[in-house]
Design an enzyme around this catalytic site. Sequence first.
Site, PDB file in Angstrom:
ATOM      1  N   HIS A  29       2.263  -0.631  -0.912  1.00 47.13           N
ATOM      2  CA  HIS A  29       1.408  -1.940  -1.775  1.00 47.13           C
ATOM      3  C   HIS A  29       1.413  -2.663  -1.683  1.00 47.13           C
ATOM      4  CE1 HIS A  29      -0.350   2.268  -4.790  1.00 47.13           C
ATOM      5  NE2 HIS A  29      -0.687   2.403  -3.355  1.00 47.13           N
ATOM      6  N   TYR A  84      -7.266  -1.620  -8.571  1.00 44.73           N
ATOM      7  CA  TYR A  84      -7.585  -0.302  -9.515  1.00 44.73           C
ATOM      8  C   TYR A  84      -8.557   0.552 -10.825  1.00 44.73           C
ATOM      9  CZ  TYR A  84      -2.719  -0.597  -8.179  1.00 44.73           C
ATOM     10  OH  TYR A  84      -1.138  -0.226  -7.454  1.00 44.73           O
ATOM     11  N   GLU A 134       3.972  -3.822  -9.011  1.00 40.98           N
ATOM     12  CA  GLU A 134       3.569  -5.572  -7.691  1.00 40.98           C
ATOM     13  C   GLU A 134       3.830  -6.951  -8.201  1.00 40.98           C
ATOM     14  OE1 GLU A 134      -0.168  -2.407  -6.723  1.00 40.98           O
ATOM     15  OE2 GLU A 134       1.355  -0.542  -7.061  1.00 40.98           O
ATOM     16  N   GLY A 189       4.967   7.314   6.828  1.00 39.90           N
ATOM     17  CA  GLY A 189       3.350   7.991   6.299  1.00 39.90           C
ATOM     18  C   GLY A 189       4.002   7.410   4.409  1.00 39.90           C
TER      19      GLY A 189
END
Length: 394
Positions: free
Chosen positions: A85, A95, A137, A385
């Site tokens: 992210h 979010y 994050e 991925g």
Amino acid sequence: MLSKSTMEIVKSTASILEVHGKAITTVFYRNLFEAHPELLNIFNHANQAKGRQQTALANTVYAAAVHIENLEAILPVVKQIAHKHRSLGIKAEHYPTVGEFLLKAIKEVLGDAATDEIIQAWGEAYGVIADAFIQTEEAMYKEAEAQEGGWRYFKEFEVAKKVLENEKIVSFYLKPADGKKLPVYKPGQYITVQIEIPGEKYLHNRQYSLSQAPGEDAYRISVKREDEGHPNGVVSVYLHEQLKEGDTLQVSAPAGDFQLEMTSTAPVAFISGGVGITPLMSMFETLATTDANRKTAFIHCARSENYHAFGQEIDAVLAKMPNAKYFKLNSDEPNGIINREFIQQNVAEGSNVYVCGPVNFMEAVINDLYALGFTESQVHFEFFGPAMQLELKA
């Protein structure tokens, strides 16, 4: 903190999510992008087309439900996803939108079975889980910015050099367009390149491993060209055929938790398939300068001799490492597969093993390692991925 009743409701619905998770996340992404098409500038279109993003989200939601009373149990997964992210520029304000459409998707798929009580409980649980991601994050963004030459989100880089490695792989050497110093990264990490392709409506984001040891004046990524029509083909074909030296693109700061353990003295084994060699090259080159005497095995399998890359660089590293061996296998030849017997013969007992390659390749190799007695703490892996579950039998 969640109330006991909320946690009980979430746990009791985990089995439903296990069965219907993929259907829920498929509806979620469909409705989300219909309402907010601008988010297609962030998400990987190839992963959407292959269903990998939907599966990854379903797995994450299910894991959160199972461990709702002890979310620390899924902290490694949270950190892995948070790295992705942060690399993609996900922001805190995304979010609430995700939460809104996730709850709507649960209601749409489950119908009357998703009572108001269940939806409310999941709304509260999502808030706690989202907060964990936001905090993790934000800490990563601050860490990336704090480094000398660091930045948040994306920064313009110039293609300083473009090198053909083999008939399928091209390396791109990327330098900051502003001429500032490059932040150091951990061997094994990746960057996101954000590309505006002529004729395409939305931006394309792809995460590529840094394929050389840190400390150089450019970031190097090595990109496999996919065939026309392949979900990844639109980007790789553009990079191979149209991106030229001197062109610019947007790049995120290095991220990722697949990193070489720098303090261990145990033997090391690198096992790669195809373009999965790229992060392992960074690790291998790093060992040559930090611990050249370490007992090391590098096992690489490609489709054929024409698909091997970095031969001269590998030879140069081997010349510096007296206890290192390199094994080059071709899957189109007899005995060209990395199987359990080969691993047993060539990977030292007690090694830290790093695995990267196609999903099926990694499942086979990692399960063989576990069957041979290697532990989860000794086996490290990365795949290209979104975060998703492999069929492993540890």
